[in-house]
Design a protein around this motif. Structure first.
Motif, PDB file in Angstrom:
ATOM      1  N   UNK A 151      -1.858   3.554   1.313  1.00  0.00           N
ATOM      2  CA  UNK A 151      -1.946   4.879   0.698  1.00  0.00           C
ATOM      3  C   UNK A 151      -2.517   5.816   1.755  1.00  0.00           C
ATOM      4  N   UNK A 152      -1.730   6.770   2.180  1.00  0.00           N
ATOM      5  CA  UNK A 152      -2.124   7.609   3.304  1.00  0.00           C
ATOM      6  C   UNK A 152      -3.341   8.475   2.991  1.00  0.00           C
ATOM      7  N   UNK A 153      -3.587   8.752   1.715  1.00  0.00           N
ATOM      8  CA  UNK A 153      -4.733   9.587   1.342  1.00  0.00           C
ATOM      9  C   UNK A 153      -6.056   8.906   1.702  1.00  0.00           C
ATOM     10  N   UNK A 154      -6.180   7.631   1.364  1.00  0.00           N
ATOM     11  CA  UNK A 154      -7.428   6.894   1.581  1.00  0.00           C
ATOM     12  C   UNK A 154      -7.371   5.970   2.790  1.00  0.00           C
ATOM     13  N   UNK A 155      -6.174   5.809   3.369  1.00  0.00           N
ATOM     14  CA  UNK A 155      -5.927   4.851   4.456  1.00  0.00           C
ATOM     15  C   UNK A 155      -6.203   3.418   3.989  1.00  0.00           C
ATOM     16  N   UNK A 156      -6.074   3.182   2.699  1.00  0.00           N
ATOM     17  CA  UNK A 156      -6.329   1.856   2.141  1.00  0.00           C
ATOM     18  C   UNK A 156      -5.030   1.073   2.011  1.00  0.00           C
ATOM     19  N   UNK A 157      -5.062  -0.210   2.374  1.00  0.00           N
ATOM     20  CA  UNK A 157      -3.912  -1.085   2.166  1.00  0.00           C
ATOM     21  C   UNK A 157      -3.897  -1.468   0.694  1.00  0.00           C
ATOM     22  N   UNK A 158      -2.830  -1.095   0.004  1.00  0.00           N
ATOM     23  CA  UNK A 158      -2.775  -1.347  -1.441  1.00  0.00           C
ATOM     24  C   UNK A 158      -1.906  -2.544  -1.791  1.00  0.00           C
ATOM     25  N   UNK A 159      -1.118  -3.044  -0.812  1.00  0.00           N
ATOM     26  CA  UNK A 159      -0.326  -4.250  -1.051  1.00  0.00           C
ATOM     27  C   UNK A 159       0.094  -4.839   0.289  1.00  0.00           C
ATOM     28  N   UNK A 160       0.204  -6.165   0.318  1.00  0.00           N
ATOM     29  CA  UNK A 160       0.685  -6.836   1.523  1.00  0.00           C
ATOM     30  C   UNK A 160       1.338  -8.154   1.156  1.00  0.00           C
ATOM     31  N   UNK A 161       2.283  -8.574   1.999  1.00  0.00           N
ATOM     32  CA  UNK A 161       3.024  -9.823   1.771  1.00  0.00           C
ATOM     33  C   UNK A 161       3.216 -10.525   3.104  1.00  0.00           C
ATOM     34  N   UNK A 162       2.955 -11.820   3.129  1.00  0.00           N
ATOM     35  CA  UNK A 162       3.264 -12.647   4.292  1.00  0.00           C
ATOM     36  C   UNK A 162       4.558 -13.404   4.031  1.00  0.00           C
ATOM     37  N   UNK A 163       5.403 -13.488   5.059  1.00  0.00           N
ATOM     38  CA  UNK A 163       6.684 -14.180   4.894  1.00  0.00           C
ATOM     39  C   UNK A 163       7.068 -14.865   6.188  1.00  0.00           C
ATOM     40  N   UNK A 164       8.035 -15.758   6.094  1.00  0.00           N
ATOM     41  CA  UNK A 164       8.517 -16.475   7.273  1.00  0.00           C
ATOM     42  C   UNK A 164       9.841 -15.920   7.776  1.00  0.00           C
ATOM     43  N   UNK A 165      10.278 -14.826   7.201  1.00  0.00           N
ATOM     44  CA  UNK A 165      11.512 -14.185   7.656  1.00  0.00           C
ATOM     45  C   UNK A 165      11.379 -12.679   7.495  1.00  0.00           C
ATOM     46  N   UNK A 166      12.357 -11.957   8.030  1.00  0.00           N
ATOM     47  CA  UNK A 166      12.373 -10.495   7.942  1.00  0.00           C
ATOM     48  C   UNK A 166      13.349  -9.997   6.879  1.00  0.00           C
ATOM     49  N   UNK A 167      13.583 -10.786   5.879  1.00  0.00           N
ATOM     50  CA  UNK A 167      14.504 -10.387   4.814  1.00  0.00           C
ATOM     51  C   UNK A 167      13.925  -9.242   3.985  1.00  0.00           C
ATOM     52  N   UNK A 168      14.821  -8.420   3.459  1.00  0.00           N
ATOM     53  CA  UNK A 168      14.404  -7.257   2.677  1.00  0.00           C
ATOM     54  C   UNK A 168      13.665  -7.648   1.411  1.00  0.00           C
ATOM     55  N   UNK A 169      13.905  -8.849   0.913  1.00  0.00           N
ATOM     56  CA  UNK A 169      13.282  -9.273  -0.348  1.00  0.00           C
ATOM     57  C   UNK A 169      11.762  -9.244  -0.254  1.00  0.00           C
ATOM     58  N   UNK A 170      11.222  -9.464   0.928  1.00  0.00           N
ATOM     59  CA  UNK A 170       9.765  -9.475   1.085  1.00  0.00           C
ATOM     60  C   UNK A 170       9.191  -8.054   1.053  1.00  0.00           C
ATOM     61  N   UNK A 171       9.947  -7.085   1.568  1.00  0.00           N
ATOM     62  CA  UNK A 171       9.538  -5.682   1.447  1.00  0.00           C
ATOM     63  C   UNK A 171       9.580  -5.261  -0.014  1.00  0.00           C
ATOM     64  N   UNK A 172      10.613  -5.690  -0.722  1.00  0.00           N
ATOM     65  CA  UNK A 172      10.732  -5.382  -2.151  1.00  0.00           C
ATOM     66  C   UNK A 172       9.541  -5.951  -2.911  1.00  0.00           C
ATOM     67  N   UNK A 173       9.170  -7.186  -2.599  1.00  0.00           N
ATOM     68  CA  UNK A 173       8.005  -7.808  -3.240  1.00  0.00           C
ATOM     69  C   UNK A 173       6.749  -6.984  -2.993  1.00  0.00           C
TER      70      UNK A 173
END
Length: 245
Positions: free
Chosen positions: A148-170
């Motif tokens: 969130x650019x307002x607070x510079x806080x990370x509001x979500x993150x995902x670790x994955x073993x590939x660069x598939x779009x499904x992980x960004x969607x998650x």
């Protein structure tokens, strides 16, 4: 049994004679009281060492200077850097590189709506996202983060073993659940193929998608700086096993 060689005692007078120092000068040196400036320098060096160790050897002169200022010390960053060199300490720095952005080839269609306006007036007005790699014993894994650019806080993150779009969607779905977003907002990212996929367009429906210019990381500087700092100060300094093991 052979006799051990005799140890020879070295007299102070002999050493002073070799060094060309008078006995009176030697006595004066032994009795000399450290000056105020010398005491202050030693105090600053002790403070630098405490801050440095407290940061797990991560902080360099700029951050240590900032911390000293917070403690009420008046000192220049250049002086802190000189003291650190004298003490033989420096910030840890490891910077490997690998490619995580797969160019989407939609250069003319993707618009930079954010335009480097990094200080929104309210929370959830602008989210920014990026993907970075993390080296492990079992190969690379990939970290997708949303800030969130307002607070510079990370509001979500995902670790994955590939660069598939499904992980960004998650990751987007996690952020939406975390913030219970109902009103449209700007979602800014690079031009990676994950961020222009149909799945991404669907999960960000109702949001305004904004994209950095090609090969211009400053457009997404806030989250790229966060990932760089995270790896420089922590992840790249340690040997990490695969996150699933």
């Amino acid at each position: 049994m052979a006799e051990l060689p005799q140890k020879h005692r070295v007299s102070v007078s002999g050493v002073l004679k070799i060094l060309g120092v008078s006995r009176s000068g030697y006595r004066a040196w032994k009795q000399r009281v450290p000056s105020v400036s010398e005491k202050h320098r030693d105090h600053i060096k002790d403070a630098i060492k405490q801050i440095y160790d407290g940061s797990h050897q991560n902080y360099g002169a700029p951050k240590i200077t900032e911390m000293l200022h917070r403690q009420g010390e008046s000192i220049a960053e250049k002086t802190v850097g000189n003291y650190m060199r004298q003490m033989g300490i420096k910030a840890q720095w490891v910077k490997p590189y690998t490619v995580t952005t797969i160019d989407s080839d939609f250069n003319s269609e993707l618009q930079n709506i954010l335009d480097e306006q990094f200080n929104p007036s309210r929370p959830d007005a602008v989210w920014v996202s990026d993907i970075t790699y993390i080296w492990t014993y079992n190969g690379f894994v990939y970290l997708t983060s949303i800030m969130d650019l307002y607070s510079r806080k990370i509001i979500a993150w995902v670790l994955s073993q590939s660069l598939e779009a499904i992980h960004v969607v998650e990751c987007v779905n996690k952020a939406k659940q975390m913030r219970n977003v109902t009103s449209p907002l700007v979602f800014h990212s690079d031009r990676g193929i994950q961020f222009v996929s149909q799945a991404f367009q669907k999960v960000t429906e109702g949001m305004i998608n904004s994209y950095s210019k090609k090969a211009y990381p400053w457009d997404n500087a806030c989250i790229e700086s966060f990932h760089s700092l995270l790896k420089r100060e922590w992840l790249n300094r340690f040997k990490i096993f695969d996150y699933k093991h």
